[in-house]
Design a protein around this motif. Structure first.
Motif, PDB file in Angstrom:
ATOM      1  N   SER A   1      10.868  -3.523  -7.715  1.00 24.53           N
ATOM      2  CA  SER A   1      10.887  -2.712  -6.493  1.00 24.53           C
ATOM      3  C   SER A   1       9.488  -2.550  -5.925  1.00 24.53           C
ATOM      4  N   LEU A   2       8.480  -2.675  -6.777  1.00 20.03           N
ATOM      5  CA  LEU A   2       7.105  -2.561  -6.287  1.00 20.03           C
ATOM      6  C   LEU A   2       6.586  -3.890  -5.757  1.00 20.03           C
TER       7      LEU A   2
ATOM      8  N   ILE B   1      10.936  -1.739  -0.822  1.00 17.33           N
ATOM      9  CA  ILE B   1      11.545  -0.475  -1.195  1.00 17.33           C
ATOM     10  C   ILE B   1      10.646   0.256  -2.175  1.00 17.33           C
ATOM     11  N   GLY B   2      10.836   1.567  -2.264  1.00 18.23           N
ATOM     12  CA  GLY B   2      10.221   2.325  -3.341  1.00 18.23           C
ATOM     13  C   GLY B   2      11.366   2.912  -4.132  1.00 18.23           C
ATOM     14  N   MET B   3      11.255   2.848  -5.472  1.00 18.74           N
ATOM     15  CA  MET B   3      12.371   3.382  -6.261  1.00 18.74           C
ATOM     16  C   MET B   3      11.895   4.396  -7.275  1.00 18.74           C
TER      17      MET B   3
ATOM     18  N   ALA C   1       5.903   5.138  -6.287  1.00 17.41           N
ATOM     19  CA  ALA C   1       6.831   4.593  -5.291  1.00 17.41           C
ATOM     20  C   ALA C   1       6.315   4.795  -3.872  1.00 17.41           C
TER      21      ALA C   1
ATOM     22  N   ILE D   1       2.864   2.669  -1.988  1.00 16.13           N
ATOM     23  CA  ILE D   1       2.973   1.365  -1.319  1.00 16.13           C
ATOM     24  C   ILE D   1       3.570   1.493   0.075  1.00 16.13           C
TER      25      ILE D   1
END
Ligand SMILES: Nc1ncnc2c1ncn2[C@@H]1O[C@H](COP(=O)(O)OP(=O)(O)O)[C@@H](O)[C@H]1O
Ligand SMILES: [Mg+2]
Lengths: 545, 353
Positions: free
Chosen positions: A449-450, B76-78, B146, B149
């Motif tokens: 995800s990053l 995405i950031g999770m 998260a 970024i």
């Protein structure tokens, strides 16, 4: 599933399966078919005709049964007292797994001979005071030496089961009015029974597959691994009928044992109770002293090989005659200066094998645990097959398969490394999978995800987290491959002797002083990485066993 | 960027977990997926992230179709329930990880990392390893990692479930503050109605892979459109009733032991429905009160809960309702007492059965 074909993981799985098929399934298939496809009467007909072979099978089963029973009778009580009690010298017992691991069987056998053989130190001193010991060759020596090596596997397997056993169960039984001793037997025994049986079966298979001790101590008593080795040496690689038949017999025995083992484990699943282990109770007075003395005796006997090769390595000799009491450095001079090739070979082959082994098992267990697809179950299954192959059987298979033909590997260093890697693979896979099961998937997903692609994520996130486990696995792999004898002795060629092969050959020629020197260097080579890991990286290698 | 989901179908093997789901989440919205365990919240979130492939339909971030884009390219950031911090890396390196992945190097990275940690109140812990942090601190680091970024969308799967109650409330505030500040479109998954109600701009209540009701927290709570939603969001007394229009948006509900005027929230008029009474909207007194519709009732039992008392009332003929009383003397009615139950027509609703 169709989508998975497009991923790199799928193609890695295909590659792994191809390698496993070539180096595990194909040799195994060769062994199993060669017993009936060769010229002349089939191997099975010859097997049933020749009383020596039938005796060998009978003797092997008898020996395995005896060793299993004795090893269990030593290992279980010892596990119980160490898990549940404290007593003087308990710390020594913790050394046990280390001892079995660092002393190659060939050296254990050698040192038993040096002590109790016809010319042994103890035999001779007892003879001087008029006591005649029975000959150590044959049943007496085989059963004694194997039991005193293999009981540690029972000990290790059972001690953790007892430690996990919930003390509350026992207390509950007591509160219901059962006397302490009785409640323990009644409640604990069924719970730890699967562990006892599983480790007993392990001892059984190891005895069946044992090569080094059997060769050195069996003398004229036919044993399965010995006659298989002799058939392989006699037949060579062109006619493999008899060696394959005998190897098949040993595969069938081990498969039967593994089958029983699976059933036990399946049953055990419902019985293993996890909980608060009991606090060890101190044993004082006479009982404490007695237990300490008994445990100390067992540990001392286990340590005997180490002590005697140290003495032997520095003892002068003339041919096979040891000149006890006169010391020399000539033996070690030979290992390092005049004939260092076995040392160099061992370091090279075991080093390469360790590297290949950890890379292969890290990658493949990653595929099996984290990227399953239709093929990964097969990969998992095939990589466990070497568990059912003793070193001798694997050696026969490799020799039969890669002699000439399109992949002529026999006699090369490659085939020795291959034998090392294959023998170690099931353990590497088990370690790798256990480690990976403890790494949550969310860790990789966080990295992805990053913005880091899946393959890069494996290297940047998964691998660093696995690193301590990989170092441990590497050390265990090193210690076991550097000591490997039974497969490599079948596939090596002149000039490619390793340390264990050299020790074995020297024992065969009766040159115990030289054998001790090579043996001492071998034990050092095994021990050094373990000590470094413990001291420098603070890694307890044995936590992973 | 807003998120637009059209006719989305997701399956594991044969069975569809989600079929034909459409949803529009406006830019900057804090959107919560609320529902019981197993209803498909995680599946939907992971499909938005790209970890679970869509079997059908499309997914757009700010108008751009991302349906076939692999997750690491979706910006995405999770944030995960188990924090998912890299255990071998320090807090600083955890937060810098995504920046490094984007090719950023040097003092700029250090500055951004320090800022991000400052914002979650952990500026002083950058050199620690995750193992040396508490659960709440770990989740703050995960949040910083998260957000640093500047993702297009922020996805969170039950990020508070592993924390104890007090911390949960604190971190709830941190999350909403940061989300508002960055004005980042957020999908938040939870089974906790209190979290959903307190944090969200918009809630989607999920049931068996579908969104059963979509609305602002107040709408979801005050006007549940189904018995499922009423039950899941807050407690509700549900009484089967025969309905008759009474004019002015009201309907008369006859539940057997009485007739009550209630607000009509049915989408389709039907003669049979459910009368929904929230326990905290009910009044109790010794005699009928002005301004309420009054029904005679008997107190069956009471539970003293400190800030309120919860009563189980018998309306006769086996019909029971729960009523919560707040305010001074809220525990003043003893079991067995005959009382009058007061119901406000604007707080009672009828919905389709
Ligand atoms: N990897 C999977 N394989 C098969 N079925 C799954 C998988 N993950 C979830 N499911 C099933 O999909 C349904 C929805 O699960 P999930 O999205 O995890 O629900 P929630 O997050 O709301 O608890 C459940 O019935 C679950 O059993
Ligand atoms: Mg979930």
């Amino acid at each position: 599933m169709t989508a998975s074909i497009r991923t790199p993981w799928f193609w890695l799985t295909v590659a792994a399966l191809a390698l496993l098929s070539l180096f595990v399934l194909y040799p195994l298939a060769n062994i199993l078919t060669a017993s009936v496809t060769g010229d002349g009467p089939s191997g099975w007909a010859r097997l049933f005709d020749n009383p020596k072979y039938m005796q060998a099978i009978g003797n092997t089963l008898l020996l395995a049964t005896a060793v299993t029973v004795i090893a269990t009778l030593i290992g279980v009580p010892m596990a119980y007292v160490t898990a549940r009690h404290t007593f003087p010298g308990k710390g020594l017992i913790a050394l046990l797994p280390l001892i079995t691991l660092v002393i190659p069987e060939v050296i254990a056998a050698q040192t038993w001979l040096m002590m109790l053989g016809n010319n042994g130190l103890i035999t001779r001193s007892l003879r001087e005071v008029g006591i005649r010991l029975p000959s150590f060759y044959g049943w007496f020596g085989l059963i004694t030496s194997m039991s005193f090596i293999y009981y540690t596997y029972v000990y290790i397997g059972v001690v953790s089961a007892i430690a996990r056993f919930d003390a509350q169960l026992e207390e509950a039984a007591q509160s219901l009015g059962t006397a302490p001793g009785k409640s323990r037997l009644k409640v604990m025994l069924p719970v730890i029974m699967p562990a006892i049986l599983a480790s007993a079966l392990l001892v059984f298979t190891m005895t069946v597959g044992n090569f080094a001790i059997s060769m050195i101590l069996s003398h004229r008593l036919p044993l399965l691994s010995v006659v298989t080795y002799q058939a392989a040496v006699a037949e060579g690689a062109s006619d493999i009928t008899m060696q394959s038949t005998l190897a098949s017999v040993s595969v069938l025995i081990v498969m039967a044992v593994l089958f029983v083992n699976r059933r036990i484990i399946r049953r055990g699943k419902y019985e293993i109770v996890q909980g608060r282990g009991a606090k060890p109770q101190p044993l004082r007075g006479m009982r404490g002293a007695l237990v300490a003395a008994l445990a100390g005796l067992v540990v001392l006997i286990s340590l005997l090989p180490l002590i005697s090769i140290i003495i032997g390595a520095f003892t002068a000799s003339r041919g096979p005659v040891m000149q006890w009491g006169s010391w020399t450095l000539a033996n070690l001079e030979r290992v390092f200066v005049s004939a260092p090739q076995p040392l160099v070979n061992s370091l090279t082959y075991a080093g390469i094998a360790t590297l290949i082994s950890i890379i292969f098992s890290a990658m493949v267990s990653y595929l099996v645990v984290k990227k399953p697809n239709i093929l990964t179950p097969f990969v998992d299954y095939v990589s466990a097959i070497p568990l059912a192959l003793s070193g001798t059987v694997l050696g026969v298979g490799l020799l039969a398969t890669f002699h000439g033909g399109w992949l002529p590997l026999s006699g090369t260093a490659t085939i020795i490394v291959l034998a090392y890697v294959i023998r170690r693979m099931p353990f590497g896979m088990r370690n790798g999978q256990a480690t990976l099961h403890n790494i949550p998937n969310s860790l990789e997903e966080a990295s992805i995800s990053l913005g880091v692609a899946p393959v890069a994520t494996f290297f940047r996130v998964v691998l660093p987290v696995m690193l301590p486990a990989i170092i441990s696995a590497a050390i265990l792999t090193w210690t076991t491959t550097v000591a490997e004898l039974s497969a490599s002795i079948l596939v090596y060629s002149g000039g490619r002797e390793t340390l264990p092969i050299q020790v074995f050959r020297l024992i065969d020629s009766g040159l115990m002083a030289y054998a001790s020197a090579y043996g001492l260097v071998l034990v050092t080579v095994i021990l050094l990485p373990i000590i470094i890991a413990a001291r420098v990286f603070r890694i307890d290698v044995f936590a992973l066993r | 960027m807003g998120i637009r989901i059209d006719d989305l179908t997701v399956s594991y093997g044969k069975e569809n977990v989600i079929s034909g789901l459409s949803l529009d989440i406006p830019e900057g919205c804090f959107f919560t997926l609320l529902g019981p365990s197993g209803c498909g919240k995680t599946t939907l979130l992971r499909t938005i992230a790209g970890f679970v492939p869509a079997a059908g339909g499309s997914l757009r971030f700010g108008g751009i179709d991302v349906t076939r884009l692999p997750p690491h390219k979706r910006a995405i950031g999770m944030v995960f329930q188990d924090y998912a911090l890299f255990p071998d890396k320090t807090v600083n390196r955890n937060v810098a990880y995504g920046l490094h992945a984007r090719g950023e190097r040097g003092p700029d990275v250090a500055r951004k990392v320090a800022e991000a940690l400052e914002r979650v109140g952990l500026g002083h812990l950058g050199d620690r390893h995750p193992a040396a942090l508490s659960g709440g601190q770990r989740q703050r680091v995960a949040l910083a990692r998260a957000l640093v970024i500047k993702p297009a969308v922020l996805l969170m799967d039950e990020p508070l479930s592993n924390l104890d109650a007090k911390l949960r409330v604190q971190i709830r505030e941190t999350i909403t503050e940061l989300q508002r500040e960055a004005n980042i479109t957020t999908v938040f998954v939870t089974h906790d109605q209190e979290e959903a109600l307190s944090m969200s701009d918009l809630i989607g209540v999920m049931n068996k892979g579908a969104i059963e009701q979509l609305g602002r927290p107040q709408e979801i709570y005050a006007t549940p459109r189904s018995g499922y939603v009423a039950d899941f969001v807050g407690a509700a007394n549900r009484l089967a009733a025969r309905l008759r229009p009474a004019g002015g948006g009201l309907v008369e509900a006859d539940f057997g032991q009485g007739r009550i005027l209630a607000t009509d929230a049915r989408e389709i008029p039907a003669a049979e429905g459910l009368l929904i009474l929230r326990p905290e909207s009910l009044h109790l007194s010794t005699a009928p009160e002005q301004g309420f519709q009054n029904l005679p009732a008997t107190v069956r039992s009471r539970q003293y809960l400190g800030s309120k008392t919860s009563y189980r009332l018998d309306l006769g003929n086996g019909i029971e309702v729960m009523a919560d009383l707040h305010g001074p003397g809220h525990d003043g009615f003893a079991p067995g007492a005959a009382v009058s139950l007061g119901i406000d027509a604007s707080e009672a609703r009828v919905i389709a059965a």
